[in-house]
Design a protein around this motif. Structure first.
Motif, PDB file in Angstrom:
ATOM      1  N   GLU A   1       0.843  -1.240  -0.033  1.00  0.00           N
ATOM      2  CA  GLU A   1       0.002  -0.034   0.023  1.00  0.00           C
ATOM      3  C   GLU A   1       0.881   1.354   0.066  1.00  0.00           C
ATOM      4  N   LEU A   2       1.975   1.162   0.651  1.00  0.00           N
ATOM      5  CA  LEU A   2       2.969   2.398   0.583  1.00  0.00           C
ATOM      6  C   LEU A   2       3.287   2.553  -0.961  1.00  0.00           C
ATOM      7  N   PHE A   3       3.840   1.506  -1.372  1.00  0.00           N
ATOM      8  CA  PHE A   3       4.088   1.698  -2.665  1.00  0.00           C
ATOM      9  C   PHE A   3       3.158   2.346  -3.693  1.00  0.00           C
ATOM     10  N   ASP A   4       2.016   1.802  -3.638  1.00  0.00           N
ATOM     11  CA  ASP A   4       0.788   2.266  -4.449  1.00  0.00           C
ATOM     12  C   ASP A   4       0.467   3.714  -4.098  1.00  0.00           C
ATOM     13  N   ALA A   5       0.746   4.234  -2.888  1.00  0.00           N
ATOM     14  CA  ALA A   5       0.249   5.468  -2.454  1.00  0.00           C
ATOM     15  C   ALA A   5       1.374   6.487  -2.949  1.00  0.00           C
ATOM     16  N   LEU A   6       2.850   6.071  -2.973  1.00  0.00           N
ATOM     17  CA  LEU A   6       3.668   7.003  -3.351  1.00  0.00           C
ATOM     18  C   LEU A   6       3.563   7.067  -4.915  1.00  0.00           C
ATOM     19  N   HIS A   7       3.075   5.941  -5.493  1.00  0.00           N
ATOM     20  CA  HIS A   7       3.094   6.232  -6.999  1.00  0.00           C
ATOM     21  C   HIS A   7       1.726   6.959  -7.463  1.00  0.00           C
ATOM     22  N   ARG A   8       0.956   7.105  -6.574  1.00  0.00           N
ATOM     23  CA  ARG A   8      -0.230   7.861  -7.054  1.00  0.00           C
ATOM     24  C   ARG A   8      -0.069   9.170  -6.320  1.00  0.00           C
ATOM     25  N   ALA A   9       1.099   9.734  -5.765  1.00  0.00           N
ATOM     26  CA  ALA A   9       1.368  10.918  -5.161  1.00  0.00           C
ATOM     27  C   ALA A   9       0.315  11.305  -4.165  1.00  0.00           C
ATOM     28  N   GLU A  10      -0.246  10.253  -3.369  1.00  0.00           N
ATOM     29  CA  GLU A  10      -0.983  10.519  -2.230  1.00  0.00           C
ATOM     30  C   GLU A  10      -0.140  10.551  -1.149  1.00  0.00           C
ATOM     31  N   LEU A  11       1.120   9.945  -1.250  1.00  0.00           N
ATOM     32  CA  LEU A  11       2.075  10.282  -0.237  1.00  0.00           C
ATOM     33  C   LEU A  11       3.369  11.056  -0.579  1.00  0.00           C
ATOM     34  N   ASP A  12       4.015  11.830   0.353  1.00  0.00           N
ATOM     35  CA  ASP A  12       5.180  12.578  -0.254  1.00  0.00           C
ATOM     36  C   ASP A  12       6.341  11.671   0.203  1.00  0.00           C
ATOM     37  N   VAL A  13       6.183  10.952   1.374  1.00  0.00           N
ATOM     38  CA  VAL A  13       7.277   9.883   1.603  1.00  0.00           C
ATOM     39  C   VAL A  13       6.942   9.018   2.735  1.00  0.00           C
ATOM     40  N   ALA A  14       7.563   7.955   2.820  1.00  0.00           N
ATOM     41  CA  ALA A  14       7.153   6.664   3.429  1.00  0.00           C
ATOM     42  C   ALA A  14       8.220   6.204   4.265  1.00  0.00           C
ATOM     43  N   MET A  15       7.709   5.919   5.702  1.00  0.00           N
ATOM     44  CA  MET A  15       8.964   5.165   6.235  1.00  0.00           C
ATOM     45  C   MET A  15       8.716   3.642   6.251  1.00  0.00           C
ATOM     46  N   SER A  16       9.473   2.906   5.765  1.00  0.00           N
ATOM     47  CA  SER A  16       9.531   1.357   5.708  1.00  0.00           C
ATOM     48  C   SER A  16      10.794   0.686   5.740  1.00  0.00           C
ATOM     49  N   TYR A  17      10.696  -0.636   5.261  1.00  0.00           N
ATOM     50  CA  TYR A  17      12.046  -1.287   5.259  1.00  0.00           C
ATOM     51  C   TYR A  17      12.440  -1.468   3.658  1.00  0.00           C
ATOM     52  N   ASP A  18      13.627  -1.895   3.369  1.00  0.00           N
ATOM     53  CA  ASP A  18      14.066  -2.189   2.064  1.00  0.00           C
ATOM     54  C   ASP A  18      13.636  -3.476   1.658  1.00  0.00           C
ATOM     55  N   MET A  19      12.392  -3.577   1.493  1.00  0.00           N
ATOM     56  CA  MET A  19      11.869  -4.756   0.944  1.00  0.00           C
ATOM     57  C   MET A  19      11.336  -4.730  -0.582  1.00  0.00           C
ATOM     58  N   GLU A  20      11.973  -5.275  -1.601  1.00  0.00           N
ATOM     59  CA  GLU A  20      11.277  -5.202  -2.814  1.00  0.00           C
ATOM     60  C   GLU A  20      11.019  -3.985  -3.200  1.00  0.00           C
ATOM     61  N   ILE A  21      11.896  -3.033  -3.236  1.00  0.00           N
ATOM     62  CA  ILE A  21      11.713  -1.532  -3.736  1.00  0.00           C
ATOM     63  C   ILE A  21      11.479  -1.507  -5.196  1.00  0.00           C
ATOM     64  N   PRO A  22      10.384  -0.855  -5.667  1.00  0.00           N
ATOM     65  CA  PRO A  22      10.363  -0.663  -7.186  1.00  0.00           C
ATOM     66  C   PRO A  22      11.377   0.279  -7.499  1.00  0.00           C
ATOM     67  N   SER A  23      11.951  -0.125  -8.856  1.00  0.00           N
ATOM     68  CA  SER A  23      13.272   0.708  -9.146  1.00  0.00           C
ATOM     69  C   SER A  23      12.715   2.265  -9.498  1.00  0.00           C
ATOM     70  N   ASP A  24      11.416   2.793  -9.781  1.00  0.00           N
ATOM     71  CA  ASP A  24      11.131   4.119  -9.794  1.00  0.00           C
ATOM     72  C   ASP A  24      11.088   4.840  -8.272  1.00  0.00           C
ATOM     73  N   LEU A  25      11.556   4.118  -7.184  1.00  0.00           N
ATOM     74  CA  LEU A  25      11.429   4.803  -5.818  1.00  0.00           C
ATOM     75  C   LEU A  25      12.796   4.889  -5.374  1.00  0.00           C
ATOM     76  N   ASP A  26      13.153   5.857  -4.662  1.00  0.00           N
ATOM     77  CA  ASP A  26      14.287   6.117  -3.979  1.00  0.00           C
ATOM     78  C   ASP A  26      14.283   5.889  -2.479  1.00  0.00           C
ATOM     79  N   PHE A  27      15.423   5.327  -1.905  1.00  0.00           N
ATOM     80  CA  PHE A  27      15.488   4.791  -0.535  1.00  0.00           C
ATOM     81  C   PHE A  27      16.507   5.333   0.140  1.00  0.00           C
TER      82      PHE A  27
END
Length: 314
Positions: free
Chosen positions: A136-162
């Motif tokens: 859900e964090l990935f989806d919300a970042l892609h939809r620009a519903e979130l500016d930043v998210a705190m999470s783990y480095d688990m299977e992060i999509p290539s278009d997101l920065d960690f």
């Protein structure tokens, strides 16, 4: 021709579209249901279009026109938020809205402490917190519903920065009376014959189960739960052990029973706690300020709200 609708009305429109219910939208926005109903009626009059189909038992469903108007309203709101951020950047100020997501397992412990310090330092920021699982964090970042998210480095999509903040090795939670509770460390081989309470969240569960798969073992899963507090209580009451990377400062479960925390040896790499952003999000001064604040707070190797790691495992 002057506009006869407001950004607030557009916010109501988008929220009703997301919720499918005026009452749920009212609860999310902390306003009255009649206020939202009135705003939707005014927008339908202004646009000359039916935006929703009212179904008594099923709530509201957007019409075909409604879907298009909701998408347009979302773009207008994003543009308005962008202007606010742009103004702050031009003026050299940290201000405007900041939507921050957090993985559910530590949303109640880590983020509130970091949020308090950030909001004290930047009172002009309108901070909004959201609890989600990893997908859900990935989806919300892609939809620009979130500016930043705190999470783990688990299977992060290539278009997101960690941005990594801290390394959190796994440990085993045990009830006080468990035969392994007094061990200095345990392995998955030690655990395999005992019942397990699996924290069954997307990606996290696969991470924990991979410890056993790497040794050619299968855990005895007695219970699955998506709630970290429920998992702690089940363990404390003797229904099994569990594995986690987050250790609270208190060794008490929610019902007051005590837990034992034992390091897990021979496990794969620790989880890395960090901040996720969409590409380009760090061009915002407010987002950069929050990342800098979190980085500074964790710089000493201790995550706010969590028990410090033993020196040999840091």
């Amino acid at each position: 021709m002057p506009l006869r609708f407001t950004l607030r009305q557009l916010e109501y429109l988008v929220t009703v579209g997301d919720c499918g219910s005026i009452s749920e939208a009212a609860a999310r926005l902390n306003v009255s249901s009649p206020s939202i109903s009135s705003a939707i009626a005014q927008l339908e009059t202004e646009f000359g279009l039916p935006l929703f189909v009212r179904r008594h038992a099923q709530g509201l469903s957007p019409t075909q026109s409604g879907h298009r108007m909701i998408a347009g309203a979302r773009q207008v709101l994003e543009g308005a938020a962008g202007l606010n951020i742009l103004a702050g950047d031009i003026a050299g100020l940290v201000r405007g809205p900041l939507n921050v997501g957090c993985l559910v397992t530590f949303a109640q412990i880590v983020l509130p402490r970091l949020r308090r310090g950030f909001c004290d330092a930047h009172p002009a920021v309108a901070f909004h917190q959201f609890e989600r699982d990893q997908t859900e964090l990935f989806d919300a970042l892609h939809r620009a519903e979130l500016d930043v998210a705190m999470s783990y480095d688990m299977e992060i999509p290539s278009d997101l920065d960690f941005v990594p903040l801290a390394s959190l090795p796994p440990y085993v939670l045990l009830p006080e009376a468990h035969p392994l509770a007094e061990h200095e460390a345990v392995s998955v081989t030690d655990l395999a014959a005992h019942p397990m309470i699996l924290l069954d969240l997307p990606m996290s569960a696969d991470y924990f189960l991979s410890f056993f798969e790497a040794q050619g073992l299968s855990p005895e899963i007695a219970e699955r739960t998506r709630d970290f507090a429920v998992m702690r209580s089940l363990v404390a009451n003797g229904f099994g052990y569990s594995i986690a990377n987050i250790r609270y400062r208190s060794d008490l479960a929610p019902d007051g029973r005590r837990l034992r925390h034992v390091p897990l040896v021979g496990a794969p790499r620790p989880m890395r706690l960090g901040l996720l952003t969409a590409r380009g999000a760090r061009s915002s001064m407010t987002v950069r300020a929050f990342i800098d604040h979190c980085t500074a707070e964790v710089a000493g190797g201790e995550v706010p709200g969590l028990a410090p790691l033993p020196p040999e495992r840091c």
